[in-house]
Scaffold this motif. Structure first.
Motif, mmCIF file in Angstrom:
data_model
loop_
_atom_site.group_PDB
_atom_site.id
_atom_site.type_symbol
_atom_site.label_atom_id
_atom_site.label_comp_id
_atom_site.label_asym_id
_atom_site.label_seq_id
_atom_site.Cartn_x
_atom_site.Cartn_y
_atom_site.Cartn_z
ATOM 1 N N VAL A 1 35.934 18.782 -5.204
ATOM 2 C CA VAL A 1 36.743 17.564 -5.061
ATOM 3 C C VAL A 1 35.831 16.387 -4.734
ATOM 4 C CG1 VAL A 1 38.584 16.443 -3.745
ATOM 5 C CG2 VAL A 1 38.765 18.883 -4.315
ATOM 6 N N ALA A 2 35.893 15.368 -5.598
ATOM 7 C CA ALA A 2 35.083 14.169 -5.393
ATOM 8 C C ALA A 2 35.525 13.453 -4.120
ATOM 9 C CB ALA A 2 35.235 13.246 -6.594
ATOM 10 N N GLY A 3 34.561 12.873 -3.404
ATOM 11 C CA GLY A 3 34.864 12.083 -2.223
ATOM 12 C C GLY A 3 34.845 12.857 -0.924
ATOM 13 N N CYS A 4 34.753 14.191 -0.990
ATOM 14 C CA CYS A 4 34.641 14.961 0.248
ATOM 15 C C CYS A 4 33.247 14.739 0.847
ATOM 16 C CB CYS A 4 34.884 16.440 -0.022
ATOM 17 S SG CYS A 4 36.621 16.816 -0.350
ATOM 18 N N SER A 5 33.073 15.167 2.098
ATOM 19 C CA SER A 5 31.767 14.946 2.719
ATOM 20 C C SER A 5 30.882 16.187 2.621
ATOM 21 C CB SER A 5 31.917 14.545 4.183
ATOM 22 O OG SER A 5 32.437 15.619 4.925
ATOM 23 N N ALA B 1 39.165 8.881 4.744
ATOM 24 C CA ALA B 1 39.610 8.097 3.594
ATOM 25 C C ALA B 1 40.523 8.909 2.681
ATOM 26 C CB ALA B 1 38.400 7.587 2.812
ATOM 27 N N GLN B 2 40.467 10.235 2.814
ATOM 28 C CA GLN B 2 41.284 11.113 1.958
ATOM 29 C C GLN B 2 42.513 11.646 2.703
ATOM 30 O OE1 GLN B 2 37.904 13.710 1.072
ATOM 31 N NE2 GLN B 2 38.163 13.215 -1.091
ATOM 32 N N LEU B 3 42.935 10.936 3.743
ATOM 33 C CA LEU B 3 44.068 11.379 4.568
ATOM 34 C C LEU B 3 45.305 11.678 3.721
ATOM 35 C CD1 LEU B 3 45.315 11.697 7.451
ATOM 36 C CD2 LEU B 3 45.879 9.267 7.315
ATOM 37 N N HIS B 4 45.731 10.714 2.919
ATOM 38 C CA HIS B 4 46.969 10.884 2.152
ATOM 39 C C HIS B 4 46.797 11.945 1.065
ATOM 40 C CE1 HIS B 4 49.122 7.738 4.221
ATOM 41 N NE2 HIS B 4 47.990 7.055 4.228
ATOM 42 N N LEU B 5 45.650 11.933 0.437
ATOM 43 C CA LEU B 5 45.344 12.937 -0.592
ATOM 44 C C LEU B 5 45.431 14.341 0.019
ATOM 45 C CD1 LEU B 5 42.301 12.824 -3.016
ATOM 46 C CD2 LEU B 5 42.687 14.793 -1.552
ATOM 47 N N THR B 6 44.820 14.507 1.183
ATOM 48 C CA THR B 6 44.775 15.819 1.832
ATOM 49 C C THR B 6 46.177 16.291 2.205
ATOM 50 O OG1 THR B 6 42.592 15.272 2.699
ATOM 51 C CG2 THR B 6 43.743 17.116 3.756
ATOM 52 N N HIS B 7 46.966 15.372 2.749
ATOM 53 C CA HIS B 7 48.325 15.738 3.123
ATOM 54 C C HIS B 7 49.155 16.056 1.879
ATOM 55 C CE1 HIS B 7 52.442 15.118 4.864
ATOM 56 N NE2 HIS B 7 51.892 15.934 5.729
ATOM 57 N N ALA B 8 48.946 15.298 0.825
ATOM 58 C CA ALA B 8 49.722 15.513 -0.402
ATOM 59 C C ALA B 8 49.440 16.899 -0.998
ATOM 60 C CB ALA B 8 49.412 14.422 -1.422
ATOM 61 N N VAL B 9 48.174 17.259 -1.122
ATOM 62 C CA VAL B 9 47.882 18.571 -1.736
ATOM 63 C C VAL B 9 48.258 19.725 -0.808
ATOM 64 C CG1 VAL B 9 46.064 17.695 -3.263
ATOM 65 C CG2 VAL B 9 45.440 18.627 -1.022
ATOM 66 N N GLY B 10 48.369 19.436 0.492
ATOM 67 C CA GLY B 10 48.711 20.478 1.457
ATOM 68 C C GLY B 10 50.207 20.632 1.683
ATOM 69 N N THR B 11 51.004 19.784 1.072
ATOM 70 C CA THR B 11 52.453 19.875 1.272
ATOM 71 C C THR B 11 53.204 20.088 -0.053
ATOM 72 O OG1 THR B 11 52.489 17.452 1.292
ATOM 73 C CG2 THR B 11 52.590 18.566 3.425
ATOM 74 N N ARG B 12 52.454 20.285 -1.107
ATOM 75 C CA ARG B 12 53.057 20.589 -2.408
ATOM 76 C C ARG B 12 52.363 21.820 -2.968
ATOM 77 N NH1 ARG B 12 52.338 14.399 -4.495
ATOM 78 N NH2 ARG B 12 53.545 13.456 -2.814
ATOM 79 N N SER B 13 53.077 22.542 -3.828
ATOM 80 C CA SER B 13 52.486 23.747 -4.402
ATOM 81 C C SER B 13 52.269 23.604 -5.901
ATOM 82 C CB SER B 13 53.387 24.952 -4.136
ATOM 83 O OG SER B 13 52.835 26.104 -4.760
ATOM 84 N N LEU B 14 51.165 24.162 -6.342
ATOM 85 C CA LEU B 14 50.891 24.226 -7.787
ATOM 86 C C LEU B 14 52.018 24.951 -8.519
ATOM 87 C CD1 LEU B 14 47.098 25.198 -7.902
ATOM 88 C CD2 LEU B 14 48.098 23.064 -8.746
ATOM 89 N N ALA B 15 52.699 25.837 -7.794
ATOM 90 C CA ALA B 15 53.787 26.597 -8.410
ATOM 91 C C ALA B 15 54.927 25.674 -8.844
ATOM 92 C CB ALA B 15 54.307 27.641 -7.428
ATOM 93 N N ASP B 16 55.166 24.626 -8.057
ATOM 94 C CA ASP B 16 56.243 23.680 -8.380
ATOM 95 C C ASP B 16 55.742 22.498 -9.191
ATOM 96 O OD1 ASP B 16 57.818 25.259 -6.656
ATOM 97 O OD2 ASP B 16 57.047 24.125 -4.941
ATOM 98 N N GLU B 17 54.491 22.103 -8.920
ATOM 99 C CA GLU B 17 53.905 20.922 -9.560
ATOM 100 C C GLU B 17 52.526 21.282 -10.104
ATOM 101 O OE1 GLU B 17 53.755 17.224 -7.320
ATOM 102 O OE2 GLU B 17 55.357 17.972 -6.035
ATOM 103 N N GLU C 1 40.128 14.038 -7.905
ATOM 104 C CA GLU C 1 39.208 14.037 -9.049
ATOM 105 C C GLU C 1 38.246 15.195 -8.845
ATOM 106 O OE1 GLU C 1 35.576 11.313 -10.475
ATOM 107 O OE2 GLU C 1 37.250 10.218 -9.579
ATOM 108 N N LEU C 2 38.188 16.080 -9.834
ATOM 109 C CA LEU C 2 37.301 17.243 -9.713
ATOM 110 C C LEU C 2 36.006 16.997 -10.466
ATOM 111 C CD1 LEU C 2 39.918 20.096 -10.303
ATOM 112 C CD2 LEU C 2 38.999 19.287 -8.116
ATOM 113 N N PHE C 3 34.925 17.555 -9.943
ATOM 114 C CA PHE C 3 33.656 17.482 -10.664
ATOM 115 C C PHE C 3 32.992 18.853 -10.634
ATOM 116 C CE2 PHE C 3 30.458 17.443 -7.234
ATOM 117 C CZ PHE C 3 31.256 17.153 -6.126
ATOM 118 N N ALA C 4 32.031 19.033 -11.532
ATOM 119 C CA ALA C 4 31.353 20.325 -11.668
ATOM 120 C C ALA C 4 29.954 20.245 -11.064
ATOM 121 C CB ALA C 4 31.268 20.711 -13.134
ATOM 122 N N ARG C 5 29.445 21.383 -10.698
ATOM 123 C CA ARG C 5 28.046 21.484 -10.266
ATOM 124 C C ARG C 5 27.391 22.563 -11.109
ATOM 125 N NH1 ARG C 5 26.729 18.833 -5.583
ATOM 126 N NH2 ARG C 5 28.409 18.292 -4.157
#
Ligand SMILES: Cc1cc2nc3c(=O)[nH]c(=O)nc-3n(C[C@H](O)[C@H](O)[C@H](O)COP(=O)(O)O)c2cc1C
Length: 143
Positions: free
Chosen positions: A71-75, A33-49, A59-63
């Protein structure tokens, strides 16, 4: 001996500097279900964006007890402490982590076993090949 894992982090990634700076990281197991999300974060850099995570819909959550981004929604999530090995890191881009805590969605992992085959296909783990192609984890083979 505590469980360990290895990751390769290219010198060009911002993630590498974050891992080296904090001495910690989280392995997040993304779902189909996170296919597009995964590809998006893996093809862009925090350095540029700097807002790449939010733009990709992450969506990040804390423990409690862990100052780490989950990362919310991971298994599944593996909280790791970096075992510093500068030679491996500098020569091979290879980082060793000690798994200090782990969690999994009980819809795909329970009683010490994965059971993707009985869960909704959208929860299957993603496995990257190259060129935008992934596989979702396949059938279960038991001996
Ligand atoms: C599915 C996927 C998996 C990736 N895995 C890795 C990896 O294991 N190590 C790595 O250095 N780069 C990997 N990459 C490439 C980085 O994600 C890419 O360089 C990214 O832009 C780095 O972002 P950052 O600079 O914000 O850390 C992967 C890319 C994709 C799409």
């Amino acid at each position: 001996m505590p469980p360990k894992l290895t990751v390769v982090l290219d010198k060009a990634t911002s993630t590498r500097a974050l891992v080296e700076g904090s001495g910690t990281f989280v392995i997040q197991v993304p779902t189909a279900a996170q296919l597009h999300l995964t590809h998006a974060v893996g093809t862009r850099s925090l350095a540029d964006e700097p807002d790449k995570l939010a733009r990709a819909g992450v969506e990040l959550f804390a423990r409690e007890g862990h100052d780490l981004p989950f990362v919310a929604g991971c298994s599944a999530w593996l909280a790791c402490r970096l075992i510093p090995e500068p030679h491996n890191q500098n020569t091979y881009d290879l980082f060793i982590g000690e798994v200090v805590a782990a969690w999994a969605d009980t819809r795909v992992f329970s009683d010490g076993h994965w059971h993707f085959e009985n869960a909704d296909p959208s929860l299957r783990s993603l496995h990257y090949i190259a060129g935008g192609q992934f596989y979702a984890i396949g059938e279960s083979l038991t001996v």
